[in-house]
Design a protein around this motif. Sequence first.
Motif, PDB file in Angstrom:
ATOM      1  N   GLN A  93       4.198   4.139  -9.578  1.00  0.00           N
ATOM      2  CA  GLN A  93       5.054   2.980  -9.343  1.00  0.00           C
ATOM      3  C   GLN A  93       5.913   3.123  -8.084  1.00  0.00           C
ATOM      4  N   VAL A  94       6.617   4.253  -7.968  1.00  0.00           N
ATOM      5  CA  VAL A  94       7.611   4.416  -6.899  1.00  0.00           C
ATOM      6  C   VAL A  94       7.618   5.866  -6.424  1.00  0.00           C
ATOM      7  N   ARG A  95       7.781   6.047  -5.105  1.00  0.00           N
ATOM      8  CA  ARG A  95       8.045   7.364  -4.522  1.00  0.00           C
ATOM      9  C   ARG A  95       9.469   7.366  -3.983  1.00  0.00           C
ATOM     10  N   ALA A 155       2.265   3.820   3.035  1.00  0.00           N
ATOM     11  CA  ALA A 155       3.699   4.022   3.231  1.00  0.00           C
ATOM     12  C   ALA A 155       4.041   5.503   3.209  1.00  0.00           C
ATOM     13  N   ASP A 156       3.447   6.253   2.308  1.00  0.00           N
ATOM     14  CA  ASP A 156       3.703   7.691   2.229  1.00  0.00           C
ATOM     15  C   ASP A 156       3.247   8.385   3.508  1.00  0.00           C
ATOM     16  N   ASP A 178       0.858  -1.190   0.000  1.00  0.00           N
ATOM     17  CA  ASP A 178       0.000   0.000   0.000  1.00  0.00           C
ATOM     18  C   ASP A 178       0.892   1.237   0.000  1.00  0.00           C
ATOM     19  N   LEU A 179       1.049   1.858  -1.157  1.00  0.00           N
ATOM     20  CA  LEU A 179       1.957   2.991  -1.283  1.00  0.00           C
ATOM     21  C   LEU A 179       1.432   4.227  -0.554  1.00  0.00           C
ATOM     22  N   THR A 198       5.793  -7.497   0.923  1.00  0.00           N
ATOM     23  CA  THR A 198       6.681  -6.536   1.559  1.00  0.00           C
ATOM     24  C   THR A 198       8.099  -7.077   1.466  1.00  0.00           C
ATOM     25  N   VAL A 205      10.130   3.715  -2.267  1.00  0.00           N
ATOM     26  CA  VAL A 205       9.116   2.733  -1.914  1.00  0.00           C
ATOM     27  C   VAL A 205       8.264   2.442  -3.136  1.00  0.00           C
ATOM     28  N   GLY A 206       8.160   1.161  -3.469  1.00  0.00           N
ATOM     29  CA  GLY A 206       7.329   0.726  -4.586  1.00  0.00           C
ATOM     30  C   GLY A 206       6.178  -0.135  -4.103  1.00  0.00           C
ATOM     31  N   GLU A 207       5.092  -0.116  -4.843  1.00  0.00           N
ATOM     32  CA  GLU A 207       3.891  -0.861  -4.440  1.00  0.00           C
ATOM     33  C   GLU A 207       3.761  -2.165  -5.223  1.00  0.00           C
ATOM     34  N   ARG A 212       8.560  11.164  -8.063  1.00  0.00           N
ATOM     35  CA  ARG A 212       7.852   9.896  -8.200  1.00  0.00           C
ATOM     36  C   ARG A 212       7.891   9.473  -9.654  1.00  0.00           C
TER      37      ARG A 212
END
Length: 301
Positions: free
Chosen positions: A178-180, A155-156, A151-152, A200, A193-195, A170
């Motif tokens: 995809q990624v932050r 995570a953010d 769950d991105l 995990t 962090v990628g979803e 991003r």
Amino acid sequence: MEVSSAEGLRRFVPRENGVRQIDPRDIGEVRNQGVDDVLLRMDDAAWRLALHPGEEDDVAYIGWNVPDERTARAMAKRLADHGVEVTDGTPELAGERAAENLLWFTDPFGLRHELSWGRDHRPATFRPGRPLSGFKTGEQGMGHIVLLVPDLARADAFFSGVLGFKLSDRIVVDGKLQVRFYRVNGRHHTLAVGEVPGVTGLQHLMLEVDSIDDVGTALDLCERDEVPLALSLGRHVNDLMTSFYLHTPAAFQIEYGWGGIAVDDLTWESRTFDRFSIWGHHQPEASKALPPALITRIEQA
């Protein structure tokens, strides 16, 4: 914000012989062998990466350096205010981490993080295992890590909203985030962090050197010793890192690069990109049969 660098990444490794298939000297590190642990140095810090024997491959804990205990306690209060339990380290644990002391907590996805201060440094003691210009560490820490989460958005909320990490940019591909990428110092990102639904884990860690020739030499050594490459030499769109990726026996990858940009908080604006690389970073056919990351599958509500 208060976190100043990624001080180290510690992992459980069940197959020490497998780990030694990649000689730390081939990527420029010096190995210190304890009774059970393998400690890897990149500079005058006591160590940056530790490998521990364990029942299975896993991320044991991720270390973050903070300036002092007051800063750590302030972060602990913020975590507690958001319902996160924070535990004090013991003197024995601090000794193992080569730090004055530490606090630790678990993120929403089950990964353990440690906030340490007063890390042990030994000036003029680092001797790389092969001719090397050096690693880009110092205030920027070990490098960066890329985590996978289910769950991105959650995570953010945790890494940015609670811990205060700053969003650098991003990547959105085909309309899907995809990624932050987050920073805690002048390095473009220390955490990405990628979803991936139901997963995990650790996708890769990045080590940056001071010369493009060090990258080329490491690439030659990996090819000589038949270390499987995950991505060919290329240059990223966001941090402009020129790098290649290699597989490790424990499933996560190592990015080995040079030339990452520095970020000035006063002028930086977060951006969005539609691809990962300007050129290169092609996946070899043989890499497609190997694990893309060190992951744990989890049940989602």
